[in-house]
Design an enzyme around this catalytic site. Structure first.
Site, PDB file in Angstrom:
ATOM      1  CD  GLU A  12      -8.789   6.897 -32.399  1.00  0.00           C
ATOM      2  OE1 GLU A  12     -10.010   6.885 -32.305  1.00  0.00           O
ATOM      3  OE2 GLU A  12      -8.176   7.441 -33.339  1.00  0.00           O
ATOM      4  CG  ASP A 217     -16.955  15.890 -29.487  1.00  0.00           C
ATOM      5  OD1 ASP A 217     -17.650  16.627 -30.188  1.00  0.00           O
ATOM      6  OD2 ASP A 217     -15.988  15.227 -29.943  1.00  0.00           O
TER       7      ASP A 217
HETATM    8  N1  SAH Z   1      -7.166  17.819 -29.152  1.00  0.00           N
HETATM    9  C1  SAH Z   1      -6.634  16.946 -30.155  1.00  0.00           C
HETATM   10  C2  SAH Z   1      -7.133  17.371 -31.499  1.00  0.00           C
HETATM   11  C3  SAH Z   1      -8.267  16.587 -31.900  1.00  0.00           C
HETATM   12  S1  SAH Z   1      -8.922  17.094 -33.408  1.00  0.00           S
HETATM   13  C4  SAH Z   1      -5.154  16.962 -30.142  1.00  0.00           C
HETATM   14  O1  SAH Z   1      -4.601  17.863 -29.548  1.00  0.00           O
HETATM   15  O2  SAH Z   1      -4.542  16.061 -30.729  1.00  0.00           O
HETATM   16  C5  SAH Z   1     -10.285  16.090 -33.433  1.00  0.00           C
HETATM   17  C6  SAH Z   1     -10.124  14.712 -33.985  1.00  0.00           C
HETATM   18  O3  SAH Z   1     -11.242  13.966 -33.564  1.00  0.00           O
HETATM   19  C7  SAH Z   1     -10.144  14.685 -35.500  1.00  0.00           C
HETATM   20  O4  SAH Z   1      -9.363  13.617 -35.947  1.00  0.00           O
HETATM   21  C8  SAH Z   1     -11.639  14.522 -35.819  1.00  0.00           C
HETATM   22  O5  SAH Z   1     -11.826  13.590 -36.876  1.00  0.00           O
HETATM   23  C9  SAH Z   1     -12.276  13.977 -34.555  1.00  0.00           C
HETATM   24  N2  SAH Z   1     -13.376  14.752 -33.937  1.00  0.00           N
HETATM   25  C10 SAH Z   1     -13.883  14.465 -32.708  1.00  0.00           C
HETATM   26  N3  SAH Z   1     -14.852  15.337 -32.374  1.00  0.00           N
HETATM   27  C11 SAH Z   1     -14.982  16.199 -33.405  1.00  0.00           C
HETATM   28  C12 SAH Z   1     -15.810  17.342 -33.630  1.00  0.00           C
HETATM   29  N4  SAH Z   1     -16.679  17.761 -32.717  1.00  0.00           N
HETATM   30  N5  SAH Z   1     -15.652  18.017 -34.797  1.00  0.00           N
HETATM   31  C13 SAH Z   1     -14.769  17.592 -35.706  1.00  0.00           C
HETATM   32  N6  SAH Z   1     -13.943  16.536 -35.533  1.00  0.00           N
HETATM   33  C14 SAH Z   1     -14.034  15.827 -34.403  1.00  0.00           C
END
Ligand code: SAH
Length: 265
Positions: A12, A217
């Site tokens: 981003e 999601d």
């Molecule tokens: N798979 C990613 C990790 C993402 S963690 C990696 O390996 O880098 C999720 C990130 O997206 C966090 O910054 C959070 O703020 C946001 N996010 C998106 N969907 C979310 C959900 N269902 N619950 C909590 N945070 C979520």
């Protein structure tokens, strides 16, 4: 004015750093801060990394070390309500830490010694963000997001919502958990892991802030599927164009304000 722009994920932030004029990089506390001009706005871009502590530390550093006067957080989030769909945009009006529980000493969700459960974002910034998101959806969306990717994620007519975002050190990927949160927090629109921490830090430091999230999601069992693909091909495009529209709008508002002041009105 100096704008701090925090992103949670590298994809981003990348486009913004590339768009910066005369950027220089400063590394501090395991983070890289890019200082420069973005569409005529004095700006500092940084990756917070994931979670509340990471976000609060980044916010405090932006204010104390880089002298930012306003903070903007862009990222992705899970839908907090059935009316919010993947590809929609949520602008925070208030934020709550849904893992905060010092009961029975303090009411559930209250951040001890602040007397608050919900932290309000800056009204003016939220308005500017909503305007920027509208302009993005109307003017940029069709060209900015590849039609193939739009089909993969079934993005048709994404919408803008304004309201409550809940944050915690927890990736929500369980329908029962989401339903419980939705029941406990009326008006909930999105769940994520940083916004309410930025909100508390900004509240305590007296800094106006705004938070905008693209829904990646449904915070259920499928939440992790295609997450990174969505971030790369969709959310990164949203973040870039919304920040661009925000800076252009901000600049215009600043010019209008300055000319009003010089005209003595
Ligand atoms: N798979 C990613 C990790 C993402 S963690 C990696 O390996 O880098 C999720 C990130 O997206 C966090 O910054 C959070 O703020 C946001 N996010 C998106 N969907 C979310 C959900 N269902 N619950 C909590 N945070 C979520």
């Amino acid at each position: 004015m100096r704008l701090g722009i925090i992103s949670a994920l590298h994809e981003e932030q990348q486009g913004l750093v590339e768009a910066m004029e005369g950027p220089y990089k400063l590394t501090h506390g395991m983070r890289e801060y890019f200082v420069g001009r973005l569409w005529e706005i004095d700006a500092v871009c940084v990756l917070s990394r994931i979670g509340k502590v990471a976000a609060a530390l980044t916010t405090a550093t932006l204010v104390e070390k880089f002298g930012v006067t306003h903070i903007l957080f862009t990222g992705v989030a899970g839908a907090g309500d059935a009316s919010v769909r993947v590809g929609d945009i949520v602008v925070a009006e208030s934020l709550v830490q849904h893992d905060m529980d010092a009961s029975p000493l303090f009411p559930r969700y209250e951040v001890p010694l602040t007397g608050l459960t919900h932290f309000l974002s800056d009204h003016h910034m939220a308005l500017q963000l909503a305007d920027a998101a509208h302009r993005f959806l109307e003017d940029d969306f069709a060209l900015a997001v590849d039609p193939g990717e739009r089909a993969v994620f079934a993005l048709s007519g994404p919408r803008l919502h304004r309201g409550l975002i809940a944050s915690a050190d927890q990736f929500v990927s369980d329908k029962d958990r989401l339903d419980a949160l939705n029941g406990a927090l009326p008006g909930l629109l999105a769940v994520e892991m940083e916004g309410a921490a930025v909100a508390q830090a900004c509240f305590e430091l007296g800094i106006p802030f705004g938070v905008i999230r693209t829904i990646s999601d449904n915070a259920n069992e499928h939440a992790a599927t295609d997450f990174m693909r969505f971030v790369k091909s969709v959310a990164a495009r949203y973040a870039f164009h919304i920040v661009r529209q925000f800076c252009l709008g901000w600049q215009k508002a600043g010019v209008t304000q300055a000319s009003r002041e010089s005209a003595g009105t």
